[in-house]
Design a protein around this motif. Structure first.
Motif, PDB file in Angstrom:
ATOM      1  N   SER A 247       0.830  -1.218   0.000  1.00  0.00           N
ATOM      2  CA  SER A 247       0.000   0.000   0.000  1.00  0.00           C
ATOM      3  C   SER A 247       0.859   1.261   0.000  1.00  0.00           C
ATOM      4  CB  SER A 247      -0.962   0.002   1.182  1.00  0.00           C
ATOM      5  OG  SER A 247      -0.250  -0.043   2.402  1.00  0.00           O
ATOM      6  N   GLY A 489       8.813  -2.468  -5.563  1.00  0.00           N
ATOM      7  CA  GLY A 489       7.594  -1.687  -5.388  1.00  0.00           C
ATOM      8  C   GLY A 489       7.355  -0.710  -6.526  1.00  0.00           C
ATOM      9  N   VAL A 490       6.328   0.113  -6.357  1.00  0.00           N
ATOM     10  CA  VAL A 490       5.875   1.009  -7.423  1.00  0.00           C
ATOM     11  C   VAL A 490       6.438   2.418  -7.236  1.00  0.00           C
ATOM     12  CG1 VAL A 490       3.843   1.994  -8.560  1.00  0.00           C
ATOM     13  CG2 VAL A 490       3.774  -0.361  -7.684  1.00  0.00           C
ATOM     14  N   LEU A 498       2.005   1.223 -13.876  1.00  0.00           N
ATOM     15  CA  LEU A 498       1.145   0.281 -13.157  1.00  0.00           C
ATOM     16  C   LEU A 498      -0.175  -0.015 -13.871  1.00  0.00           C
ATOM     17  CD1 LEU A 498       1.217  -1.424 -10.537  1.00  0.00           C
ATOM     18  CD2 LEU A 498      -0.102   0.392  -9.438  1.00  0.00           C
ATOM     19  N   LEU A 528       2.426   5.070  -5.881  1.00  0.00           N
ATOM     20  CA  LEU A 528       1.570   3.932  -6.209  1.00  0.00           C
ATOM     21  C   LEU A 528       0.529   4.286  -7.280  1.00  0.00           C
ATOM     22  CD1 LEU A 528       0.823   0.963  -5.610  1.00  0.00           C
ATOM     23  CD2 LEU A 528      -0.715   1.794  -3.828  1.00  0.00           C
TER      24      LEU A 528
END
Lengths: 531, 531
Positions: A247, A489-490, A498, A528
């Protein structure tokens, strides 16, 4: 003390052996370094803070410099050139969930953006503040670093989210346990950061990714405290753990992490096998993992990485003997090095070693024993320091990683290497590119590619070279059945890619979650989900 | 043909041996059965459909009867008494994703509720229609039952979501593969249903739960098609797979499921060990799983289940010999039966057997070989048929299950058994209660409790008995650190208990997801989230 503008402890330096320098010069030419600004100069660039006063908010320039950037190559260029762009307006160091709650109230009341900060080791821009109207407060979780509880029967340890890797392991080791989560960033990254970014460790074959280790915990959100209870497994609806994993600070601030730990193993060792070709090496690795052989770690370097590692290793005597031995056994040009770890009871390790050697023999693998494996283990967390040595010589290093299914592995790996290798051709610059596979699953594996290129005459041009390489390769990855990240991760650097991976409705799912917890978009905006 | 009002094929009957009947009479008294209505009588109770006409919607009464209820005890009582409450207004049998899309358009245009229906084996009310203003269409996925693709290299098979267990395995077996997912409902339940309800199979120790097997697929939603790509692993944000797993039809209709398959093992066998006491048996199981011994299946019956199983087994000669043997070896009253499976290469199985026997010996376990293990394997899917035999004698049977951490296992298990055993005391009715652990994790295990009681003089009173037992025990579970379900899902029967487990913010997360995909609440309303 921790380096303010690069990796790790500033008392620790890794020298590049002469042979390594010659190797790189031979491949991509001699280089000239750029000059770095000093910490004082960086601090002088920090503007007046926009944050309203708060007892726990530090406005000091050095704190703000030290929390402005992560460890991507773009971050390095920013820190060393002084072109930070944006600094956080302040830093807070909460010591309890209560402190974190107070900061969330402050953010909501005053319209402040919050960036949760673990070890600051992101290589995808997770913790970089972005320009905007709202003042930005970085929340450094580093003081919440205690082992709070250990349930020996259920093998669950509870840690403050800001506990860094070495402290996690030393606290557990003293009690006879290990978490077994060893990402490359282990020295600095934190247990909360691992959860927030879905990290994976070098021994994931035995211990699993952080998804398998994260059992529950506490997350402070703008809507209140989310407590995730621990169950060994459950079919009670969608798994809330899996919504917090990855998250990246958009839902809340993780304050307490419960993890599944394991008693310290009776035995652990690392071994090396060489294969005469990539095809045979890859096939052996696939068989090992699909056969469920009880390995704890597996890594396969392609031919160029094998050659590069041996050149940069700095043990000419040992490597010379090894090369002669392998050459006699028929493994010369194009050979690929596989490192594997076995961990567990004596019986398990003995069986795993037998099984592994038998499978490798079937693909003409030459087992060379523990010497190189032990060297890998001893240096497993020091490789990031090499980046500093290369930087001082004028070489920029970055890595890209993804994962894909076995049937697409060679296709994607080749596309990535070709793109990186040729992308600067117009600028008549060579890029040295090499790859290893380091996380294996019956379905496929990760692809971890390192690329080295010469810095340009200016910081701006060097950044442009990096951006060309990074963005074009990210496009190659998501357009060819690779995930935009297997373990990094992003963040902000991958956010634009994404949606290709998740699709419109996958993004709808993620956005609806973020909005439910943070309708005003105060938490780590543009990470994200880049809106 | 499939029984319209109970479990399985109506040509297959399992007899309760005389010894079994005496055993139950001795425990809870002789019983008198209630009389069941016929299928014709049930059909006569089906009201006029409220559904607007659609080419693919069947309004036939028998179709609607056969899709009205699942397999919980409450469902049995409804089907056998004829007190269905609500029938679906129609049933559709889509044959493609395009058909499913058309049904979603129809539902959105006409304000129709949709209930996705796999094998109809829910024991938690997942597929039961509820009273409301909107007409209800049940969507039976059973015609989407093909093996669409097999990627041998990545070991991924793609199935139509309505493919039932036996077809999944026979299609794969013909090609040399297995999925290895064997829930008790295997004969009837479907691969899409497994995903939607987060099921677990008997050999989850080797193959994992459906969470580990589900690699991606297609979900048709009211917002469009959600395609989940396959990656071996990813750190690219929250995992969309995990939002679909356990979504119980609230987000969309799963049409295609990609699963991780395994080549058929070279060897598989099942074995039985008896322990002199629960404490020793439980400790041995914990050590086995925490030691990562490569078992494929593990099940531990407590003393009452062990006694009940031996009494109901119907092999008096064999059991008598076994009892004598165990008695001589010191295992008599209070003994507990552990069944384990080993699967894999010859070397892996031989090692696992040695490791298991060594650990069990340390807890005075008596290894009795493969005879009882083979019997377990042969009968592994027939146990639900016993319910019919007991029903015909006037006994009602239901099960309850949860999972909890090791440190809470005995506490929760005892609370569950005590509550079930004593809850009908006021009615002067005894309940026969017994338990096994059948899914093991280093952190804890599942608790699977069976309870048998006499039907009352009326259906209404029998239902009241069940409701008392079920709801009070569900309360005990969620108030004592158990998940409301380890393998059966939430459905409607558990929905009221879910908020205790997930908390207010956990429910917010789930609700925000459901609303994002289905703002009007057309998909399987009141399942999972009871609003």
């Amino acid at each position: 003390m921790r380096r303010w503008n690069g990796w790790g402890d500033d008392q620790f330096n890794l020298e590049l052996p002469d042979g390594g320098r010659r190797f790189l010069e031979d491949r991509i030419g001699a280089a000239s370094p750029l000059s770095d600004i000093s910490l004082e100069e960086a601090c002088a660039r920090v503007p007046i803070s926009r944050l309203p006063a708060h007892r726990d908010v530090i406005l000091d320039a050095e704190d703000r410099v030290r929390h402005a950037r992560g460890q991507s190559l773009a971050d390095w260029l920013a820190m060393r050139s002084g072109e930070f762009g944006v600094f956080p307006d302040g830093v807070a160091y909460p010591e309890s969930s209560r402190d974190v709650k107070a900061l969330l109230h402050y953010a909501a009341d005053q319209g402040v953006s919050l960036i949760p900060y673990g070890g600051g080791t992101s290589v995808a821009g997770h913790i970089n503040p972005v320009a905007g109207e709202k003042p930005v407060l970085t929340v450094d979780m580093g003081r919440m670093n205690r082992l709070i509880d250990l349930d020996r029967e259920s093998q669950i340890a509870t840690f403050g989210a800001g506990t860094p890797g070495p402290l996690v392991e030393s606290r557990l080791r003293a009690l006879g346990y290990t978490l077994g989560h060893f990402p490359q960033s282990f020295e600095l990254s934190t247990i909360g950061g691992w959860v927030a970014s879905r990290s994976s460790g070098q021994q994931s074959l035995r211990y699993g990714r952080i998804e398998q280790l994260f059992a529950g915990g506490l997350i402070e959100t703008l809507q209140g405290t989310l407590e995730i209870p621990t169950f060994p497994a459950s079919s009670a609806g969608p798994d809330i753990r899996e919504m917090i994993l990855g998250s990246e600070g958009r839902i809340g601030l993780i304050t307490e992490v419960k993890v599944r730990v394991t008693p310290l193993p009776a035995h652990e060792s690392f071994h090396v096998v060489f294969f005469p070709s990539w095809d045979k090496a890859r096939a052996a690795c696939r068989e090992l993992v699909q056969n469920r052989t009880q390995l704890s770690m597996l890594r396969l370097s392609n031919a160029i990485e094998t050659e590069t590692q041996l050149a940069l290793a700095g043990h000419p005597g040992l490597i010379g003997m090894l090369e002669s031995y392998l050459s006699v056994r028929g493994s010369k040009h194009g050979k690929c090095m596989m490192t594997f770890g076995i961990t567990g009871s004596k019986r398990q390790c003995s069986n795993a070693l037998k099984e592994t050697r038998a499978i490798c023999s079937g693909y003409d693998g030459i087992y060379t024993g523990r010497k190189l494996g032990d060297k890998w283990a001893a240096k497993r967390f020091t490789m990031p320091y090499l980046r500093e040595a290369l930087w001082q010589l004028g070489y920029a290093v970055d890595t890209l990683e993804t994962a894909t299914d076995w049937d697409n592995l060679d296709n994607l790996l080749n596309l990535i290497e070709e793109n990186l290798g040729n992308r600067l051709n117009k600028k008549e610059e060579s890029v040295h590119v090499f790859t290893h596979l380091s996380h294996f699953y019956p379905q496929g594996c990760s692809i971890y590619t390192t690329y080295v290129f010469r810095v340009a005459a200016s910081y701006g041009e060097t950044l442009a070279r990096w951006k060309t390489l990074k963005d074009s390769t990210s496009t190659v990855i998501v357009n060819n059945h690779g995930t935009i990240s297997h373990q990094h991760g992003v963040g902000k650097d991958h956010a634009a890619f994404l949606p290709v991976e998740k699709g419109e409705l996958g993004m709808l799912a993620i956005q609806s979650l973020c909005r439910a917890f943070d309708p005003a978009g105060l938490l780590n905006p543009t990470t994200l989900v880049d809106q």
